[in-house]
Motif scaffolding. Structure first.
Motif, mmCIF file in Angstrom:
data_model
loop_
_atom_site.group_PDB
_atom_site.id
_atom_site.type_symbol
_atom_site.label_atom_id
_atom_site.label_comp_id
_atom_site.label_asym_id
_atom_site.label_seq_id
_atom_site.Cartn_x
_atom_site.Cartn_y
_atom_site.Cartn_z
ATOM 1 N N VAL A 230 0.634 -1.182 -0.086
ATOM 2 C CA VAL A 230 -0.216 -0.125 0.054
ATOM 3 C C VAL A 230 0.825 0.853 0.054
ATOM 4 C CG1 VAL A 230 -1.593 1.551 0.948
ATOM 5 C CG2 VAL A 230 -1.877 -1.311 1.077
ATOM 6 N N ILE A 231 1.005 2.628 -1.035
ATOM 7 C CA ILE A 231 1.303 3.350 -1.085
ATOM 8 C C ILE A 231 0.360 4.268 -1.546
ATOM 9 C CG2 ILE A 231 1.655 3.163 -3.666
ATOM 10 C CD1 ILE A 231 5.345 4.097 -2.248
ATOM 11 N N ARG A 232 1.151 5.554 -0.759
ATOM 12 C CA ARG A 232 -0.029 6.953 -1.597
ATOM 13 C C ARG A 232 0.448 7.655 -2.637
ATOM 14 N NH1 ARG A 232 -3.811 9.952 0.873
ATOM 15 N NH2 ARG A 232 -3.745 9.897 2.995
ATOM 16 N N MET A 233 -0.815 8.010 -3.261
ATOM 17 C CA MET A 233 -0.614 8.103 -5.139
ATOM 18 C C MET A 233 0.627 9.670 -4.734
ATOM 19 S SD MET A 233 -1.059 5.773 -6.469
ATOM 20 C CE MET A 233 -1.630 6.714 -8.651
ATOM 21 N N GLN A 234 1.533 9.321 -5.871
ATOM 22 C CA GLN A 234 1.708 11.150 -6.403
ATOM 23 C C GLN A 234 1.033 11.903 -7.302
ATOM 24 O OE1 GLN A 234 4.704 11.864 -4.149
ATOM 25 N NE2 GLN A 234 3.322 10.232 -2.532
ATOM 26 N N THR A 235 0.781 10.953 -7.884
ATOM 27 C CA THR A 235 -0.022 11.402 -9.130
ATOM 28 C C THR A 235 -1.086 10.867 -8.754
ATOM 29 O OG1 THR A 235 0.423 9.413 -10.437
ATOM 30 C CG2 THR A 235 2.429 10.983 -11.382
ATOM 31 N N PRO A 236 -2.205 11.912 -10.123
ATOM 32 C CA PRO A 236 -4.124 10.900 -10.137
ATOM 33 C C PRO A 236 -3.849 9.763 -10.967
ATOM 34 C CG PRO A 236 -3.574 13.705 -10.830
ATOM 35 C CD PRO A 236 -2.062 12.078 -11.019
ATOM 36 N N ILE A 237 -5.200 9.172 -9.771
ATOM 37 C CA ILE A 237 -5.117 7.655 -10.869
ATOM 38 C C ILE A 237 -5.986 8.052 -11.509
ATOM 39 C CG2 ILE A 237 -6.603 5.461 -10.502
ATOM 40 C CD1 ILE A 237 -6.149 5.884 -7.161
ATOM 41 N N ARG A 238 -5.730 7.314 -13.255
ATOM 42 C CA ARG A 238 -6.008 7.618 -14.454
ATOM 43 C C ARG A 238 -7.057 5.935 -14.752
ATOM 44 N NH1 ARG A 238 -2.916 12.067 -17.435
ATOM 45 N NH2 ARG A 238 -3.558 13.593 -15.539
ATOM 46 N N CYS A 239 -8.043 6.232 -15.402
ATOM 47 C CA CYS A 239 -8.157 4.759 -16.336
ATOM 48 C C CYS A 239 -7.422 4.438 -17.307
ATOM 49 C CB CYS A 239 -9.809 5.439 -16.907
ATOM 50 S SG CYS A 239 -10.775 3.700 -17.126
ATOM 51 N N GLU A 240 -6.466 3.562 -17.266
ATOM 52 C CA GLU A 240 -5.853 2.241 -18.005
ATOM 53 C C GLU A 240 -6.323 1.900 -19.456
ATOM 54 O OE1 GLU A 240 -1.589 0.160 -18.021
ATOM 55 O OE2 GLU A 240 -3.343 -0.700 -16.791
ATOM 56 N N GLY A 241 -5.869 2.870 -20.612
ATOM 57 C CA GLY A 241 -6.247 2.311 -21.675
ATOM 58 C C GLY A 241 -8.081 2.592 -21.960
ATOM 59 N N ASN A 242 -8.597 3.661 -21.233
ATOM 60 C CA ASN A 242 -9.496 4.511 -21.697
ATOM 61 C C ASN A 242 -10.127 5.614 -20.531
ATOM 62 O OD1 ASN A 242 -12.371 5.099 -22.262
ATOM 63 N ND2 ASN A 242 -13.626 3.741 -20.991
ATOM 64 N N VAL A 243 -8.508 6.608 -20.958
ATOM 65 C CA VAL A 243 -8.036 7.788 -19.656
ATOM 66 C C VAL A 243 -9.014 8.894 -20.074
ATOM 67 C CG1 VAL A 243 -6.682 8.655 -21.599
ATOM 68 C CG2 VAL A 243 -6.056 9.344 -19.738
ATOM 69 N N THR A 244 -9.714 8.941 -21.544
ATOM 70 C CA THR A 244 -11.001 10.289 -21.361
ATOM 71 C C THR A 244 -11.997 9.666 -21.090
ATOM 72 O OG1 THR A 244 -11.280 10.043 -23.700
ATOM 73 C CG2 THR A 244 -9.511 11.226 -22.752
ATOM 74 N N ALA A 245 -12.261 8.596 -20.250
ATOM 75 C CA ALA A 245 -14.021 8.603 -19.544
ATOM 76 C C ALA A 245 -13.425 7.615 -17.991
ATOM 77 C CB ALA A 245 -14.092 6.855 -20.106
ATOM 78 N N ASN A 246 -14.845 6.892 -17.172
ATOM 79 C CA ASN A 246 -14.920 6.379 -16.243
ATOM 80 C C ASN A 246 -14.947 5.667 -15.830
ATOM 81 O OD1 ASN A 246 -16.900 7.035 -16.697
ATOM 82 N ND2 ASN A 246 -17.216 8.332 -14.225
ATOM 83 N N ARG A 247 -15.389 4.503 -16.880
ATOM 84 C CA ARG A 247 -15.220 3.287 -16.834
ATOM 85 C C ARG A 247 -14.824 1.885 -17.501
ATOM 86 N NH1 ARG A 247 -18.427 6.416 -19.778
ATOM 87 N NH2 ARG A 247 -18.874 5.912 -21.876
ATOM 88 N N ASN A 248 -14.810 0.852 -17.754
ATOM 89 C CA ASN A 248 -13.448 -0.542 -17.996
ATOM 90 C C ASN A 248 -12.327 -0.040 -18.496
ATOM 91 O OD1 ASN A 248 -16.158 -1.414 -19.460
ATOM 92 N ND2 ASN A 248 -16.484 -0.259 -20.670
ATOM 93 N N CYS A 249 -11.844 0.650 -16.612
ATOM 94 C CA CYS A 249 -10.542 0.965 -16.898
ATOM 95 C C CYS A 249 -9.530 -0.847 -17.511
ATOM 96 C CB CYS A 249 -10.215 1.403 -15.792
ATOM 97 S SG CYS A 249 -11.377 2.752 -15.791
ATOM 98 N N LYS A 250 -8.298 -0.945 -17.277
ATOM 99 C CA LYS A 250 -7.469 -1.934 -17.607
ATOM 100 C C LYS A 250 -6.711 -2.421 -16.361
ATOM 101 C CE LYS A 250 -4.996 -2.797 -20.639
ATOM 102 N NZ LYS A 250 -3.288 -2.548 -22.142
ATOM 103 N N ASN A 251 -7.200 -1.530 -15.657
ATOM 104 C CA ASN A 251 -5.827 -0.679 -14.167
ATOM 105 C C ASN A 251 -6.659 -1.595 -12.765
ATOM 106 O OD1 ASN A 251 -6.949 1.347 -14.375
ATOM 107 N ND2 ASN A 251 -5.456 2.215 -13.316
ATOM 108 N N LEU A 252 -8.001 -1.717 -13.036
ATOM 109 C CA LEU A 252 -9.031 -0.987 -11.732
ATOM 110 C C LEU A 252 -10.123 -2.292 -12.256
ATOM 111 C CD1 LEU A 252 -9.841 2.836 -11.737
ATOM 112 C CD2 LEU A 252 -8.455 0.809 -10.663
ATOM 113 N N LYS A 253 -10.842 -2.860 -10.859
ATOM 114 C CA LYS A 253 -11.793 -4.192 -11.075
ATOM 115 C C LYS A 253 -12.566 -3.764 -10.724
ATOM 116 C CE LYS A 253 -9.379 -7.735 -7.341
ATOM 117 N NZ LYS A 253 -9.438 -8.296 -7.128
#
Length: 253
Positions: A230-253
């Motif tokens: 576990v670590i504190r983010m130093q950059t904003p979390i974004r949606c991998e593979g779909n950066v201009t949306a907030n769904r179907n992110c490769k890095n989140l489940k």
């Protein structure tokens, strides 16, 4: 002779087993450190799993680097071998390592992420007030969980997927890794693996099946080892593979 045969029957396998599990313990310690390195890479690269997996493979190099007898290890050779491993685990050995974000989840991201204001270079009359930059158009703004001024942001928790979390909590990146480690001590490797497979495997069913498939493709007996960080983010979390949306992110489940 009788005493020797009796001792040999259980003594030698016991020594082999101690040697094998000692090697697995060393690998697990290396994996713990590599997992922290992967989480660190994620905190600096918007929690993208591609960057974290590369960092994981690099962190596992001390357990995988080998030189032929009589040769002297060198930094250039080490770096070349590291790059070869990173490429392999992106392609042919992709099943052998995995990085997944356990927090925040896709449900949390969908509720907390907001379009970010981003500047892009421009020239001529397209630039406002004669400057050199302008804001990107609305449909090109990346969605991200706010990462700046967290002390001043509201601490109101939202409920998403059965989890109560606020924006400060969402900036704590929780990562789980999985590594398929080959057991190399003769006899013991097959005995341990076959025994575990008979009872459904070791670790999670998905991890065991993944390493079982990996072993079938590349040979050998592989055990799934996992670690968390576990670590504190130093950059904003974004949606991998779909950066201009907030769904179907490769890095989140």
């Amino acid at each position: 002779m009788t005493e020797f045969l009796i001792t040999f029957a259980w003594g030698v396998p016991l020594i082999f087993a101690i040697l094998q599990f000692g090697m697995l313990y060393r690998t697990k310690a290396t994996l713990n450190d590599a997992t922290f390195r992967a989480a660190r890479a994620g905190s600096l690269n918007h929690a993208y799993t591609a960057d974290m997996k590369s960092a994981l493979v690099r962190g596992m190099m001390p357990d995988n680097y080998r030189v032929a007898p009589g040769e002297t290890p060198g930094l250039v050779d080490y770096e070349a071998e590291m790059l070869k491993h990173v490429l392999a685990y992106q392609t042919t050995h992709a099943l052998g390592a995995k990085v997944e974000v356990t927090s925040p989840t896709q449900a949390v991201f969908s509720q907390l992420a907001k379009p970010a204001w981003v500047l892009e270079p421009c020239t001529g009359s397209a630039c406002p007030h004669g400057g050199k930059f302008r804001e990107v158009s609305g449909n090109r703004r990346p969605y991200q969980i706010p990462n700046d001024n967290l002390k001043q942001r509201p601490t109101t928790a939202i409920s998403a997927g059965g989890t109560a979390m606020n924006v400060q909590d969402a900036n704590l990146l929780s990562v789980r890794t999985m590594w398929c480690q080959e057991m190399t001590v003769p006899v013991i490797n097959a005995l341990v693996w076959e025994s575990l497979d008979l009872f459904g495997g070791f670790g999670g069913p998905g991890d065991w099946l993944r390493c079982k498939t990996y072993g079938a493709l590349h040979g050998g007996y592989h055990l799934p080892l996992s670690a968390h960080s576990v670590i504190r983010m130093q950059t904003p979390i974004r949606c991998e593979g779909n950066v201009t949306a907030n769904r179907n992110c490769k890095n989140l489940k």
